[in-house]
Design a protein around this motif. Structure first.
Motif, PDB file in Angstrom:
ATOM      1  N   SER A   1       0.870  -1.176   0.000  1.00  0.00           N
ATOM      2  CA  SER A   1       0.000   0.000   0.000  1.00  0.00           C
ATOM      3  C   SER A   1       0.908   1.227   0.000  1.00  0.00           C
ATOM      4  O   SER A   1       1.993   1.214   0.583  1.00  0.00           O
ATOM      5  CB  SER A   1      -0.952   0.008   1.193  1.00  0.00           C
ATOM      6  N   ALA A   2       0.455   2.279  -0.680  1.00  0.00           N
ATOM      7  CA  ALA A   2       1.280   3.471  -0.871  1.00  0.00           C
ATOM      8  C   ALA A   2       1.847   3.948   0.462  1.00  0.00           C
ATOM      9  O   ALA A   2       1.133   4.003   1.471  1.00  0.00           O
ATOM     10  CB  ALA A   2       0.455   4.573  -1.532  1.00  0.00           C
ATOM     11  N   LEU A   3       3.121   4.275   0.457  1.00  0.00           N
ATOM     12  CA  LEU A   3       3.792   4.694   1.690  1.00  0.00           C
ATOM     13  C   LEU A   3       3.284   6.074   2.106  1.00  0.00           C
ATOM     14  O   LEU A   3       3.468   7.048   1.375  1.00  0.00           O
ATOM     15  CB  LEU A   3       5.305   4.740   1.474  1.00  0.00           C
TER      16      LEU A   3
ATOM     17  N   TYR B   1       2.371  -8.841   2.843  1.00  0.00           N
ATOM     18  CA  TYR B   1       1.777  -7.502   2.790  1.00  0.00           C
ATOM     19  C   TYR B   1       2.674  -6.536   3.533  1.00  0.00           C
ATOM     20  O   TYR B   1       2.966  -6.735   4.716  1.00  0.00           O
ATOM     21  CB  TYR B   1       0.373  -7.529   3.405  1.00  0.00           C
ATOM     22  N   LEU B   2       3.123  -5.497   2.841  1.00  0.00           N
ATOM     23  CA  LEU B   2       4.056  -4.559   3.460  1.00  0.00           C
ATOM     24  C   LEU B   2       3.668  -3.110   3.193  1.00  0.00           C
ATOM     25  O   LEU B   2       2.992  -2.779   2.222  1.00  0.00           O
ATOM     26  CB  LEU B   2       5.484  -4.817   2.972  1.00  0.00           C
ATOM     27  N   CYS B   3       4.118  -2.270   4.091  1.00  0.00           N
ATOM     28  CA  CYS B   3       3.919  -0.829   3.974  1.00  0.00           C
ATOM     29  C   CYS B   3       4.970  -0.170   4.864  1.00  0.00           C
ATOM     30  O   CYS B   3       5.813  -0.849   5.452  1.00  0.00           O
ATOM     31  CB  CYS B   3       2.494  -0.442   4.394  1.00  0.00           C
ATOM     32  N   GLY B   4       4.937   1.128   4.970  1.00  0.00           N
ATOM     33  CA  GLY B   4       5.869   1.858   5.823  1.00  0.00           C
ATOM     34  C   GLY B   4       5.710   3.341   5.608  1.00  0.00           C
ATOM     35  O   GLY B   4       4.941   3.785   4.748  1.00  0.00           O
ATOM     36  N   THR B   5       6.430   4.107   6.361  1.00  0.00           N
ATOM     37  CA  THR B   5       6.338   5.558   6.229  1.00  0.00           C
ATOM     38  C   THR B   5       7.402   6.083   5.266  1.00  0.00           C
ATOM     39  O   THR B   5       8.551   5.647   5.284  1.00  0.00           O
ATOM     40  CB  THR B   5       6.496   6.246   7.599  1.00  0.00           C
ATOM     41  N   ASP B   6       6.982   7.016   4.424  1.00  0.00           N
ATOM     42  CA  ASP B   6       7.858   7.706   3.463  1.00  0.00           C
ATOM     43  C   ASP B   6       8.429   8.918   4.195  1.00  0.00           C
ATOM     44  O   ASP B   6       7.712   9.867   4.501  1.00  0.00           O
ATOM     45  CB  ASP B   6       7.019   8.123   2.255  1.00  0.00           C
ATOM     46  N   GLU B   7       9.754   8.906   4.478  1.00  0.00           N
ATOM     47  CA  GLU B   7      10.284   9.814   5.492  1.00  0.00           C
ATOM     48  C   GLU B   7      11.231  10.886   4.973  1.00  0.00           C
ATOM     49  O   GLU B   7      11.561  11.815   5.726  1.00  0.00           O
ATOM     50  CB  GLU B   7      10.971   8.993   6.597  1.00  0.00           C
ATOM     51  N   TYR B   8      11.674  10.799   3.740  1.00  0.00           N
ATOM     52  CA  TYR B   8      12.622  11.801   3.249  1.00  0.00           C
ATOM     53  C   TYR B   8      11.899  12.957   2.567  1.00  0.00           C
ATOM     54  O   TYR B   8      10.718  12.862   2.227  1.00  0.00           O
ATOM     55  CB  TYR B   8      13.603  11.164   2.271  1.00  0.00           C
ATOM     56  N   GLY B   9      12.631  14.057   2.338  1.00  0.00           N
ATOM     57  CA  GLY B   9      12.100  15.149   1.538  1.00  0.00           C
ATOM     58  C   GLY B   9      11.849  16.438   2.292  1.00  0.00           C
ATOM     59  O   GLY B   9      11.986  16.531   3.520  1.00  0.00           O
TER      60      GLY B   9
ATOM     61  N   ASP C   1      10.690   9.694  13.695  1.00  0.00           N
ATOM     62  CA  ASP C   1      10.457   8.748  14.783  1.00  0.00           C
ATOM     63  C   ASP C   1       9.080   8.983  15.417  1.00  0.00           C
ATOM     64  O   ASP C   1       8.338   8.042  15.710  1.00  0.00           O
ATOM     65  CB  ASP C   1      11.545   8.869  15.848  1.00  0.00           C
ATOM     66  N   LYS C   2       8.759  10.250  15.618  1.00  0.00           N
ATOM     67  CA  LYS C   2       7.485  10.599  16.254  1.00  0.00           C
ATOM     68  C   LYS C   2       6.296  10.167  15.402  1.00  0.00           C
ATOM     69  O   LYS C   2       5.391   9.469  15.880  1.00  0.00           O
ATOM     70  CB  LYS C   2       7.433  12.109  16.497  1.00  0.00           C
ATOM     71  N   TYR C   3       6.304  10.551  14.140  1.00  0.00           N
ATOM     72  CA  TYR C   3       5.141  10.282  13.303  1.00  0.00           C
ATOM     73  C   TYR C   3       5.071   8.838  12.828  1.00  0.00           C
ATOM     74  O   TYR C   3       3.986   8.329  12.552  1.00  0.00           O
ATOM     75  CB  TYR C   3       5.084  11.266  12.127  1.00  0.00           C
ATOM     76  N   HIS C   4       6.220   8.176  12.734  1.00  0.00           N
ATOM     77  CA  HIS C   4       6.172   6.748  12.420  1.00  0.00           C
ATOM     78  C   HIS C   4       5.418   6.004  13.514  1.00  0.00           C
ATOM     79  O   HIS C   4       4.588   5.118  13.231  1.00  0.00           O
ATOM     80  CB  HIS C   4       7.584   6.176  12.275  1.00  0.00           C
ATOM     81  N   ALA C   5       5.677   6.362  14.771  1.00  0.00           N
ATOM     82  CA  ALA C   5       4.976   5.731  15.896  1.00  0.00           C
ATOM     83  C   ALA C   5       3.484   6.029  15.836  1.00  0.00           C
ATOM     84  O   ALA C   5       2.647   5.163  16.128  1.00  0.00           O
ATOM     85  CB  ALA C   5       5.573   6.210  17.216  1.00  0.00           C
ATOM     86  N   ILE C   6       3.131   7.267  15.468  1.00  0.00           N
ATOM     87  CA  ILE C   6       1.716   7.640  15.373  1.00  0.00           C
ATOM     88  C   ILE C   6       1.030   6.839  14.275  1.00  0.00           C
ATOM     89  O   ILE C   6      -0.061   6.278  14.473  1.00  0.00           O
ATOM     90  CB  ILE C   6       1.575   9.157  15.110  1.00  0.00           C
ATOM     91  N   HIS C   7       1.666   6.763  13.107  1.00  0.00           N
ATOM     92  CA  HIS C   7       1.095   5.975  12.005  1.00  0.00           C
ATOM     93  C   HIS C   7       0.923   4.519  12.418  1.00  0.00           C
ATOM     94  O   HIS C   7      -0.140   3.925  12.196  1.00  0.00           O
ATOM     95  CB  HIS C   7       2.001   6.060  10.777  1.00  0.00           C
ATOM     96  N   ALA C   8       1.954   3.936  13.013  1.00  0.00           N
ATOM     97  CA  ALA C   8       1.885   2.525  13.401  1.00  0.00           C
ATOM     98  C   ALA C   8       0.752   2.292  14.392  1.00  0.00           C
ATOM     99  O   ALA C   8       0.014   1.296  14.298  1.00  0.00           O
ATOM    100  CB  ALA C   8       3.216   2.083  14.006  1.00  0.00           C
ATOM    101  N   SER C   9       0.574   3.229  15.334  1.00  0.00           N
ATOM    102  CA  SER C   9      -0.488   3.106  16.325  1.00  0.00           C
ATOM    103  C   SER C   9      -1.870   3.164  15.672  1.00  0.00           C
ATOM    104  O   SER C   9      -2.771   2.400  16.017  1.00  0.00           O
ATOM    105  CB  SER C   9      -0.352   4.212  17.374  1.00  0.00           C
ATOM    106  N   ILE C  10      -2.032   4.068  14.731  1.00  0.00           N
ATOM    107  CA  ILE C  10      -3.319   4.208  14.038  1.00  0.00           C
ATOM    108  C   ILE C  10      -3.647   2.938  13.266  1.00  0.00           C
ATOM    109  O   ILE C  10      -4.770   2.405  13.346  1.00  0.00           O
ATOM    110  CB  ILE C  10      -3.293   5.426  13.095  1.00  0.00           C
ATOM    111  N   TYR C  11      -2.691   2.414  12.518  1.00  0.00           N
ATOM    112  CA  TYR C  11      -2.958   1.228  11.704  1.00  0.00           C
ATOM    113  C   TYR C  11      -3.174  -0.002  12.591  1.00  0.00           C
ATOM    114  O   TYR C  11      -3.945  -0.899  12.245  1.00  0.00           O
ATOM    115  CB  TYR C  11      -1.833   1.000  10.705  1.00  0.00           C
ATOM    116  N   ARG C  12      -2.497  -0.014  13.738  1.00  0.00           N
ATOM    117  CA  ARG C  12      -2.711  -1.105  14.687  1.00  0.00           C
ATOM    118  C   ARG C  12      -4.154  -1.079  15.185  1.00  0.00           C
ATOM    119  O   ARG C  12      -4.815  -2.110  15.293  1.00  0.00           O
ATOM    120  CB  ARG C  12      -1.726  -0.969  15.850  1.00  0.00           C
TER     121      ARG C  12
END
Length: 908
Positions: free
Chosen positions: A270-272, A307-315, A334-345
């Motif tokens: 799924s789109a990062l 099935y894989l996904c992840g956060t797009d972090e550069y730019g 680090d902060k927003y990756h945790a937020i995204h992971a929590s939401i998807y969980r």
């Protein structure tokens, strides 16, 4: 005989085609008359086509005339053909009339025309596919084929209105259109004017108001019961009787999941999501949730699935967010990756891995692809005129420049693309450009950059697309977007930026630059897999054995369907490329767009605070999934769908089926003696199950959900008609009948629990626990309806699955998310440990006490309803009602709601 027809009259097409293929001995005179000419003396209104028989009688129904010509040829009538003719008159014609009226009279195009008739076309395609026959009623052409062909020809002669994904319909239509009688009929009626020949006829027809607005509705159509043959019924009964014994062994769990030779290996991405913000509902349905449904379905099919996904972090977006919050880019990630992971969980997304792009593997793989492109002559250097914000002291990335589109005048065009007209833009071409950070006007400066030479790669891309697209499940919007890029000719695209936060460019003279995220973000899928397993090349350099499905919103199509394939093809390293590109349209919020800054719309971190369980959110988002057109989230519609489809339809059926087993048979599934009606129901359920499979194999997620609701609706009707609660009190035959109905109903409930698993995994697991469904039946979904709860099976405790959403509750949420509220703090959520986002169970929704009380209220409400239905003693009913009122009072207090004064009956 004399046949009267009229140019431009749609009904003349099938009768002329039928007349042309008739091989009877009677002579036929064909007369062309004006549309206003009265041919039948006893009719007050003009009517064509008309067949005047030698006896002096008249036939003036299109299907009756066609049927007569077929009978002259020795054709024998059959029930299936008659059912098709009835369907054509009652279902197809109203929809087709609306579509033609919109096209010819109102000048509409595209989905506005196709929407009224899409369901009917899908039904024809499904019927042809299911029977694996070239014609509607079997191996030979029947009158039904000619009548439906004649009705559809004016619209479907234009390939734009014959959807590519409906392959069986396409083949059937082309077969008939190529026949000489059909070709002559088309020439005679349409006179080479195409559908415009029907304009005079259609202008006199009433406005098709019954179809008005259907194109933008979130409401699905009701599915009619399909026709069944005796053979289909017998096959369904045979499969049912085999039961659990026909289930294959569960495929062993792998860790890590790797491709297996000889198996179907499915790689799903799924789109990062950008790491610099919180995903809203539109982001969630467009990418991770849609992909999760397909991943869960793939596992039910025993396909080898990763099935894989992840956060797009550069730019630049990350750099800017870090500046706004006073953090470093890494801290922001680090902060927003945790937020995204929590939401998807919380949304119960079943990633095998949820990674990120700020890793050494990302750098290594991106630089390797770049070096291979460079050595093969697909990268060149050039000077770029760029916008630089002197106030912010930085070159501005395309997405951080806004201005007026030079092509269409849209005032909020980005520096890389206009969202309104879809054209690509160089930022310096924007009129009245502004820095999105400080709103100052940037200046043009020169800088040396690297370009991917897309024109050199265009031929390779077209060859690859030519092999990939036929037979694939690329969505129509994805095909259209890629074709439009190719139609305009590919242009070189800059792949570097003057930034610090990104993948370093491994080239002398470019040490102060990084790769542009649109070049290396899609490589993130590869690097995330490489962080998951050192055998990542077995997935990503194995196109012969891997099926790659990629999910995204339509704005991401060019990067997945063009940029990454060009990069991979140019690298010449046998990369796995996308086989099926699944793009949604956009989800809007009520009457506008989601906006975190303005407090408009529900964002992922807020949904869990509404008290509405994650599975309800999943269901509604998938119910309104923007598959063919934009759709809109609506609080009112969410309430209606929860209360009607979940509570009153699906939940009601499953709860009743289980309660009948518990109440009437001591929790033990009774013996089932199937009648002809039961066997027919088995076949209908099997047919709907197979339709569900066909839709999900084509990744038509929203439509497949309707199959679940259709089966539960049929189950409710089955219970209502057979009334087991009455029969259980009757004779021995009645009690046996009650047992059969109850046993069959609870097995349908078991099937629904498995079909529901991709959509509502927690509810699915709850049903399976209540029914004590055997473990193999929980993890495998075959294409036949099996008896998984045989007679003698002991079920568990049954309780209601869903809660009613109240108007005041929804109105409160509408106001809360309607704009103006303060932006919620994310600090506490960011402190939570990230953990892997591999989710197979969801946390309780809302405070535990409230949830318990809600369950108790529902349970007690069911007790009261059952007592009233049985006309129990008034004192007993009153006692249970008092308990119910007390529980409601406790719940209101727990939720902080004001207590309502009970309304008593007025004395007479």
């Amino acid at each position: 005989m004399r046949l009267f027809v009229s140019e431009g009259a749609p009904g003349s097409l099938p009768v002329l085609a039928a007349a042309g293929r008739a091989q009877g001995g009677e002579e036929l005179l064909i007369s062309t008359v004006g549309p206003e000419e009265c041919v039948v003396p006893f009719l007050t209104q003009p009517k064509v086509p008309v067949l005047q028989l030698d006896s002096g009688n008249y036939l003036f129904s299109t299907s009756a005339i066609c049927r007569y010509f077929f009978l002259l040829s020795g054709w024998e009538q059959d029930d299936l053909t008659n059912q098709w003719l009835e369907w054509e008159a009652t279902e197809l014609q109203p929809a087709l009339s609306a579509a033609l009226y919109y096209l010819v009279v109102q000048g509409k195009k595209g989905e506005d025309v196709l929407s009224p008739v899409r369901r009917a076309l899908t039904h024809i395609d499904h019927s042809l596919s299911r029977r694996s026959c070239p014609f509607l009623a079997g191996e030979t052409e029947s009158v039904a084929d000619i009548v439906l062909w004649g009705a559809l020809y004016p619209l479907l002669q234009d390939p734009a209105y014959l959807p590519e994904e409906l392959g069986a319909l396409h083949s059937w239509f082309q077969t008939l259109s190529s026949q000489e009688p059909c070709q002559r009929a088309a020439e005679m009626v349409l006179k080479q004017q195409g559908v415009l020949a029907l304009r005079p006829y259609l202008q006199k027809q009433p406005h098709p108001s019954s179809f008005e607005g259907r194109a933008v509705s979130n409401e699905p159509e009701e599915e009619e019961l399909a026709t069944l043959s005796e053979e289909e019924i017998a096959m369904a009964v045979t499969a049912w009787e085999k039961g659990l014994g026909s289930l294959p062994p569960l495929r062993p769990q792998q860790n890590p999941v790797l491709p297996v030779a000889g198996e179907r290996n499915v790689l799903i991405t799924s789109a990062l999501p950008y790491v610099n913000n919180v995903p809203h509902l539109g982001n969630i349905i467009g990418c991770v949730l849609s992909a999760d449904v397909f991943a869960r379905y793939s596992r039910l099919r025993q396909w080898n699935t990763l099935y894989l996904c992840g956060t797009d972090e550069y730019g630049t977006a990350t750099e800017t967010k870090a500046m706004e919050e006073g953090l470093t880019p890494q801290e922001i990630c680090d902060k927003y990756h945790a937020i995204h992971a929590s939401i998807y969980r919380w949304f119960n997304i079943s990633f095998d891995i949820f990674g990120r792009t700020t890793t050494p593997q990302q750098t290594k793989i991106t630089q390797d692809i770049f070096q291979r492109l460079l050595t093969r002559g697909f990268v060149f250097q050039d000077t770029v005129e760029q916008l630089r914000c002197e106030h912010c002291a930085r070159f501005l990335a395309d997405r951080f420049v806004e201005g007026v589109c030079p092509f269409c005048g849209y005032e909020e065009a980005r520096g890389d693309q206009c969202d309104k007209c879809g054209k690509l833009i160089n930022a310096i071409e924007l009129k009245k450009p502004q820095c999105k950070v400080c709103r100052s006007c940037p200046v043009v400066k020169s800088s040396q950059h690297l370009f991917l030479d897309l024109p050199k790669l265009e031929k390779r891309l077209e060859e690859w697309l030519g092999k990939t697209l036929p037979g694939s499940e690329w969505t129509p919007n994805a095909r259209f977007i890629i074709r439009s890029w190719l139609r305009d000719g590919l242009k070189p695209r800059c792949i570097t930026r003057d930034l610090k936060w990104g993948t370093p460019v491994p080239l002398e003279g470019f040490e102060d630059k990084v790769f542009y995220v649109w070049f290396d973000a899609t490589i993130g899928y590869v690097s995330i897999t490489a962080n998951y397993t050192d055998q990542w090349e077995r997935w990503w350099k194995n196109p012969e054995q891997v099926n790659l499905y990629q999910f995204m919103a339509k704005d991401n199509v060019p990067f997945h369907g063009l940029v990454f394939p060009c990069s991979a093809l140019g690298a010449e390293d046998n990369y796995t490329l996308v086989n099926h590109l699944i793009a949604t349209e956009y989800l809007n919020y009520e009457d506008g767009k989601f906006s975190k800054s303005r407090g408009v719309g529900v964002f992922g971190d807020m949904a869990q605070d509404t008290g509405i369980p994650a599975d309800i959110w999943r269901f509604y988002l998938l119910y309104i999934r923007p598959e063919g057109q934009d759709s809109a989230f609506s609080w009112t519609d969410m309430l209606l769908k929860n209360n009607s489809e979940l509570l009153n339809n699906l939940g009601n059926f499953i709860n009743r089926a289980g309660m009948f087993v518990s109440k009437f048979f001591g929790g033990c599934v009774p013996e089932m003696v199937l009648t002809s009606d039961d066997r027919r129901l088995l076949a209908h359920v099997t047919l709907e199950l197979q339709h569900y499979h066909e839709l999900l194999e084509k990744v038509r997620i929203r439509e497949a959900l309707r199959s679940i609701l259709t089966i539960s609706r049929n189950g409710n009707q089955y219970i209502q008609v057979n009334e087991p609660w009455k029969r259980i009190k009757g004779s021995e035959a009645d009690r046996q009948r009650a047992g059969t109905v109850t046993g069959l109903a609870v097995n349908i409930a078991a099937l629904l629990s498995v079909m529901l698993q991709p959509y509502m995994p927690t509810v699915s697991a709850t049903i399976q626990a209540q029914l004590q469904l055997p473990a193999p039946a929980c993890s495998i979904l075959l294409k036949n309806f099996l008896c998984t709860l045989p007679a003698g099976h002991q079920i568990g405790t049954v309780s209601p699955l869903f809660q009613k959403l109240e108007n005041d509750q929804i109105e409160s949420l509408r106001q809360r998310f309607g704009g103006g509220q303060l932006e919620e703090s994310l600090e506490l959520k960011a402190k939570a440990p990230a953990g892997p986002a591999v989710v197979e169970a969801t946390a309780a929704a809302g405070p535990q006490q409230i949830q318990v009380l809600m369950d108790e209220v529902t349970k007690q409400g069911n007790i009261v309803r059952e007592l009233k239905a049985q006309k129990a003693d008034k004192n007993q009913v009153a006692a249970e009602v008092a308990k119910l009122l007390d529980l409601k009072k406790q719940l209101a207090l727990a939720e902080g709601k004001p207590l309502e004064t009970p309304k008593g009956k007025k004395k007479k």
